[in-house]
Each structure stands twice: as structure tokens, then as C-alpha cells.
Design a protein around this motif. Sequence first.
Motif, PDB file in Angstrom:
ATOM      1  N   GLY A 153       0.802  -1.219   0.000  1.00  6.71           N
ATOM      2  CA  GLY A 153       0.000   0.000   0.000  1.00  6.71           C
ATOM      3  C   GLY A 153       0.832   1.265   0.000  1.00  6.71           C
ATOM      4  O   GLY A 153       1.938   1.307  -0.556  1.00  6.71           O
ATOM      5  N   GLY A 154       0.321   2.287   0.661  1.00  6.10           N
ATOM      6  CA  GLY A 154       0.865   3.632   0.574  1.00  6.10           C
ATOM      7  C   GLY A 154       2.296   3.786   1.034  1.00  6.10           C
ATOM      8  O   GLY A 154       3.002   4.707   0.600  1.00  6.10           O
ATOM      9  N   LEU A 155       2.767   2.902   1.924  1.00  3.96           N
ATOM     10  CA  LEU A 155       4.134   3.009   2.426  1.00  3.96           C
ATOM     11  C   LEU A 155       5.167   2.882   1.305  1.00  3.96           C
ATOM     12  O   LEU A 155       6.288   3.387   1.425  1.00  3.96           O
ATOM     13  N   ILE A 156       4.787   2.237   0.219  1.00  7.80           N
ATOM     14  CA  ILE A 156       5.735   2.044  -0.884  1.00  7.80           C
ATOM     15  C   ILE A 156       6.136   3.371  -1.541  1.00  7.80           C
ATOM     16  O   ILE A 156       7.153   3.457  -2.226  1.00  7.80           O
ATOM     17  N   MET A 157       5.353   4.420  -1.309  1.00  6.46           N
ATOM     18  CA  MET A 157       5.673   5.733  -1.867  1.00  6.46           C
ATOM     19  C   MET A 157       6.702   6.490  -1.022  1.00  6.46           C
ATOM     20  O   MET A 157       7.168   7.548  -1.420  1.00  6.46           O
ATOM     21  N   ASN A 158       7.031   5.935   0.151  1.00  6.05           N
ATOM     22  CA  ASN A 158       7.959   6.612   1.063  1.00  6.05           C
ATOM     23  C   ASN A 158       9.395   6.140   0.795  1.00  6.05           C
ATOM     24  O   ASN A 158       9.716   4.967   0.995  1.00  6.05           O
ATOM     25  N   PRO A 159      10.272   7.032   0.337  1.00  8.10           N
ATOM     26  CA  PRO A 159      11.651   6.630   0.018  1.00  8.10           C
ATOM     27  C   PRO A 159      12.431   6.110   1.218  1.00  8.10           C
ATOM     28  O   PRO A 159      13.459   5.449   1.065  1.00  8.10           O
ATOM     29  N   ASN A 160      11.938   6.391   2.434  1.00 12.03           N
ATOM     30  CA  ASN A 160      12.621   5.909   3.641  1.00 12.03           C
ATOM     31  C   ASN A 160      12.226   4.485   4.027  1.00 12.03           C
ATOM     32  O   ASN A 160      12.821   3.915   4.948  1.00 12.03           O
ATOM     33  N   ALA A 161      11.246   3.928   3.326  1.00 16.26           N
ATOM     34  CA  ALA A 161      10.807   2.548   3.627  1.00 16.26           C
ATOM     35  C   ALA A 161      11.729   1.556   2.923  1.00 16.26           C
ATOM     36  O   ALA A 161      11.338   0.818   2.015  1.00 16.26           O
ATOM     37  N   LYS A 162      12.997   1.564   3.331  1.00 18.39           N
ATOM     38  CA  LYS A 162      14.049   0.839   2.611  1.00 18.39           C
ATOM     39  C   LYS A 162      13.777  -0.660   2.522  1.00 18.39           C
ATOM     40  O   LYS A 162      13.970  -1.276   1.468  1.00 18.39           O
ATOM     41  N   LYS A 163      13.376  -1.263   3.650  1.00 13.43           N
ATOM     42  CA  LYS A 163      13.151  -2.715   3.645  1.00 13.43           C
ATOM     43  C   LYS A 163      12.043  -3.097   2.675  1.00 13.43           C
ATOM     44  O   LYS A 163      12.174  -4.053   1.904  1.00 13.43           O
ATOM     45  N   LEU A 164      10.943  -2.331   2.708  1.00 17.08           N
ATOM     46  CA  LEU A 164       9.812  -2.623   1.831  1.00 17.08           C
ATOM     47  C   LEU A 164      10.200  -2.449   0.363  1.00 17.08           C
ATOM     48  O   LEU A 164       9.861  -3.291  -0.480  1.00 17.08           O
ATOM     49  N   LEU A 165      10.891  -1.374   0.050  1.00 20.32           N
ATOM     50  CA  LEU A 165      11.280  -1.112  -1.334  1.00 20.32           C
ATOM     51  C   LEU A 165      12.186  -2.225  -1.865  1.00 20.32           C
ATOM     52  O   LEU A 165      12.035  -2.682  -3.003  1.00 20.32           O
ATOM     53  N   LYS A 166      13.097  -2.704  -1.029  1.00 18.76           N
ATOM     54  CA  LYS A 166      13.981  -3.810  -1.410  1.00 18.76           C
ATOM     55  C   LYS A 166      13.161  -5.083  -1.637  1.00 18.76           C
ATOM     56  O   LYS A 166      13.370  -5.814  -2.619  1.00 18.76           O
ATOM     57  N   THR A 167      12.213  -5.335  -0.734  1.00 17.50           N
ATOM     58  CA  THR A 167      11.371  -6.537  -0.839  1.00 17.50           C
ATOM     59  C   THR A 167      10.566  -6.530  -2.130  1.00 17.50           C
ATOM     60  O   THR A 167      10.525  -7.529  -2.859  1.00 17.50           O
ATOM     61  N   VAL A 168       9.923  -5.409  -2.421  1.00 16.99           N
ATOM     62  CA  VAL A 168       9.090  -5.326  -3.624  1.00 16.99           C
ATOM     63  C   VAL A 168       9.939  -5.389  -4.893  1.00 16.99           C
ATOM     64  O   VAL A 168       9.515  -5.953  -5.902  1.00 16.99           O
ATOM     65  N   THR A 169      11.131  -4.865  -4.843  1.00 19.93           N
ATOM     66  CA  THR A 169      12.037  -4.923  -5.994  1.00 19.93           C
ATOM     67  C   THR A 169      12.464  -6.363  -6.291  1.00 19.93           C
ATOM     68  O   THR A 169      12.545  -6.774  -7.448  1.00 19.93           O
TER      69      THR A 169
END
Length: 254
Positions: free
Chosen positions: A175-191
Motif C-alpha cells: 500500500g501507501g508506504l511504498i511511496m515513502n523513500p525511507n521505507a528501505k526494507k519494503l522497497l527492497k522486498t518489492v524490488t
Amino acid sequence: MIDTHAHLDFAEFDLDRDTVVQRMHSVGVNNLIIPGVSPQHWHKQLAVAAQYQTYFALGIHPWFCPENVDAGILALTSKVAALLECPRFVAIGECGLDKLYSATWPQQLAFFEAQLTLAKSVNLPVIIHSVKAHPEVLACLKKYQLPRGGVIHAFSGSVEIAQEYIKLGFKLGIGGLIMNPNAKKLLKTVTELPLKHLILETDSPAMTPINVTEKRNQPANLVLFIDKIATLQKKSSVLISEHLMSNAMQLFDL
């Protein structure tokens, strides 16, 4: 597209619910799932779901655990039995564990285990709220081994934690947390994760994306997440949209 987690019944939408639904449709989000949160909320939730012909889940959220555990579980079991034949009833939840609300931990655990048992008995997936409680949630899921799995709502964890849930048949709600550049763990996971493990959600009216000016989140914002996932995975937005819609349809048998 489908928003797999939106509290359209909440009071934040009382003044303009029709407009919110129209805007959602205008950007291609054609339906949503309204999760249940407590016996006190179910009547309004079911009325809104019927009015807009949306899908819904039934459950008791860890923030709203009734003091009387036995009465709460009986109320849920009865309501589920009454609605089981409704084609728009697609999951048990929102249920789970939240360590930020530690005072009610014994009730949370009792309600969570009861809802996992119920989901298994009626063969439905579960929508799980897990905050600071991945080890405990995973232990419960390993114990109950749900055949339909479910979704870890608002997932924000590491690739390693994600894989533990995936092994148990769960998808991850993005959800919306993916738009936050500081959500490093989530961004790595989704990538790094294959698309087949992800589904889309907003958690409206909560979890408003960082780049949206309106304080209240709404289902129309789902399109922002598709574009972000497309950027992270270096794929087209159309492919992301189609794949994640297919994931939701498969998980919830839509």
C-alpha cells in the motif's frame, strides 16, 4: 483493479462516499474489499458493502477486541455462518496481533487463534494485521496451516520475513508506504520478490501516501502504487496491474 483493503464504511467517508466511489471507478479501480473490524462495526460495514456491491471480510481487529472473548467469538461465528453463502463474502479478517496495543495482548491472541480456526473451518483466506509481531503471527500460522492462506496486510518487512509468509501460502499487501523513500526494507522486498506474491491495497482512510496532499487516503490512490512497483521492477504499469489483479482474484476467488 481491485483495492483489497479499504475501510469504506468508516466515518471519514460519510459525507462524500458516493464521490469517493465514483473517483475510484474513474481511474479504473472497479471494486474493493471492506474488512471487518468489530461486532459494533459490522452492521454499517455490511450496509455499505451492499449499497456499492463491494466484497467484504468479517473479523475482529486487534485494536477492537471485545472484553468478553467468548461472546465476541460466538458473535463472529454466528455472523459468518449467516453470511457464508453470500458471493461477496471473501475472507476472514481483519485479524491479527499488534504489540503497540500490549495491554490487550491475551485477548488479541485468543481472537486471532479463534479466527484462524474459523477460517480453516469455512475454507476462507484471512486478512492479517501484524505490527511488531511477525514471530508470533508466524508461529500461529505454522500451527494452523490454513489451506487458503491469505494476505499480510500493509506489509513493510524484509525479504526474509516475506519469504517466511510466502512459504505458508500468504501474499503481501502493498500500500501507501511504498511511496515513502525511507521505507528501505519494503522497497527492497518489492524490488526483489516475484510479482505473484503481491496484491494491492490502500487501507483507506489510513496510510495516506507521502506524496498525496489530502490527509485522507482513498481507493483511487491505488494507481500510484502500480506505477511505483512498475518502476521498482522495471516492468510496464499495465503488466503490474494485470498481474496483481490476477493475484487478488486467485487469492479471494473473485
